[in-house]
Motif scaffolding. Structure first.
Motif, short mmCIF file in Angstrom:
data_model
loop_
_atom_site.label_atom_id
_atom_site.label_comp_id
_atom_site.label_asym_id
_atom_site.label_seq_id
_atom_site.Cartn_x
_atom_site.Cartn_y
_atom_site.Cartn_z
N ASP A 159 0.87 -1.07 -0.02
CA ASP A 159 -0.03 0.11 -0.12
C ASP A 159 1.05 1.37 0.01
O ASP A 159 0.60 2.29 0.67
CB ASP A 159 -0.85 0.00 1.26
N GLY A 160 1.99 1.16 -0.75
CA GLY A 160 3.05 2.33 -0.96
C GLY A 160 3.88 2.58 0.20
O GLY A 160 4.69 3.32 0.18
N THR A 161 4.00 1.90 1.25
CA THR A 161 4.66 1.84 2.19
C THR A 161 6.11 0.89 2.02
O THR A 161 5.61 -0.21 2.03
CB THR A 161 4.11 1.77 3.77
N ASP A 162 7.21 1.09 1.96
CA ASP A 162 8.30 0.25 2.12
C ASP A 162 8.60 -0.44 3.42
O ASP A 162 8.83 0.07 4.48
CB ASP A 162 9.47 1.12 1.81
N ILE A 163 8.21 -1.70 3.47
CA ILE A 163 8.15 -2.46 4.48
C ILE A 163 9.53 -3.37 4.82
O ILE A 163 9.58 -4.29 5.45
CB ILE A 163 6.82 -3.35 4.80
N SER A 164 10.39 -3.07 3.72
CA SER A 164 11.36 -4.27 3.79
C SER A 164 12.08 -4.26 4.92
O SER A 164 12.55 -5.60 5.37
CB SER A 164 12.48 -3.85 2.30
N GLY A 165 12.43 -3.37 5.60
CA GLY A 165 13.31 -3.21 6.69
C GLY A 165 12.46 -3.32 8.14
O GLY A 165 13.10 -3.11 9.13
N TYR A 166 11.14 -3.67 7.99
CA TYR A 166 10.35 -3.94 9.38
C TYR A 166 10.97 -4.97 10.06
O TYR A 166 11.48 -5.90 9.75
CB TYR A 166 8.86 -4.39 8.93
N SER A 167 10.83 -4.61 11.60
CA SER A 167 11.24 -5.46 12.40
C SER A 167 10.19 -6.60 12.59
O SER A 167 9.10 -6.56 12.14
CB SER A 167 11.46 -4.93 13.79
N GLU A 168 10.48 -7.71 13.18
CA GLU A 168 9.37 -8.95 13.55
C GLU A 168 8.28 -8.37 14.07
O GLU A 168 7.02 -8.76 13.71
CB GLU A 168 9.99 -10.05 14.42
N ARG A 169 8.34 -7.22 15.32
CA ARG A 169 7.19 -6.71 15.66
C ARG A 169 6.21 -6.03 14.86
O ARG A 169 5.14 -6.14 14.90
CB ARG A 169 7.73 -5.95 17.01
#
Length: 232
Positions: A65-75
């Motif tokens: 949805d347009g947000t880069d989540i590649s580096g999201y933490s597990e939480r």
């Protein structure tokens, strides 16, 4: 809904590197039904796990949805998964100690919904897949096709934006497999976006588009002559 840009995944074990995904760029619109195909070991399940936030890429970008989540933490990934994504696995992954009703209700407990809301949603989901009459049974008392229907009810009970299915008919005979695929198609027609990994050309016929992987690359795409409804 989804865009991947040069997505890669490399596994390292005993100083040996294995490239599972190699610069995969893909776009998936809301309301699409996508089938991912290719030989064993080509990266299909790895791609599905990354799209389902069960794994992280080694490189590239994943936009949801347009947000880069590649580096999201597990939480952060866990928070996004809850209520947004639904999963259907080849091996059903139902909890043997819980009844059909309790298995389907479980995602709503994680969302913190009250008892009345959980009851209404759980019963609606079971009605949707034709399993309300088995609500008090345990998974081992059901056939494979019935277990997969319960797994689909669990996947949709929280009204997720996206359903990810990994070989959903792989453990079923042809009759029950066809029933499950028709159910997924009905959910897609009702507005759910579906990404499915499959080895079955017959199952892939239900999709709007088939993406072929080979050695971690997208090698081709085949658009089926089907319409899909964009969300209003």
């Amino acid at each position: 809904m989804i865009q991947t840009i040069d997505l890669s995944k490399v596994y390292t074990a005993d100083e040996v590197e294995t490239t599972a995904l190699n610069n995969v760029s893909l776009e998936i619109k809301s309301g699409e039904f996508i089938a991912i195909m290719g030989p064993s070991g080509c990266g299909k399940s790895t791609l599905l796990n990354i799209l389902g936030l069960l794994d992280t890429p080694s490189g590239g970008q994943y936009l949801f949805d347009g947000t880069d989540i590649s580096g999201y933490s597990e939480r952060q990934r866990s928070q996004l998964r809850k209520g947004t994504l639904g999963f259907v696995f080849q091996s059903f992954n139902l909890i043997d100690e819980l009844t059909v009703y309790e298995n389907v209700e479980l995602p709503l407990l994680y969302l913190g919904l009250n008892g009345d809301e959980r009851k209404a949603r759980t019963e609606a989901a079971l009605d949707r897949v034709g399993m309300a009459h088995r609500r008090k049974h345990f998974p081992q008392q059901l056939s494979g096709g019935q277990q997969q229907r319960v797994a689909i009810a669990r996947a949709v009970v929280a009204s997720p934006q996206l359903i990810l299915a990994d070989e959903p008919t792989g453990n079923l005979d042809s009759q029950h497999g066809d029933e499950v695929m028709k159910l997924l198609a009905e959910l897609n027609e009702a507005g759910a976006t579906i990404i499915m990994v499959t080895h079955s050309p017959a199952d892939a016929e239900f999709a709007h588009r088939i993406v072929y992987l080979f050695d971690g690359h997208v090698v081709s795409e085949n658009f089926m002559q089907k319409e899909y409804a964009l969300p209003s």
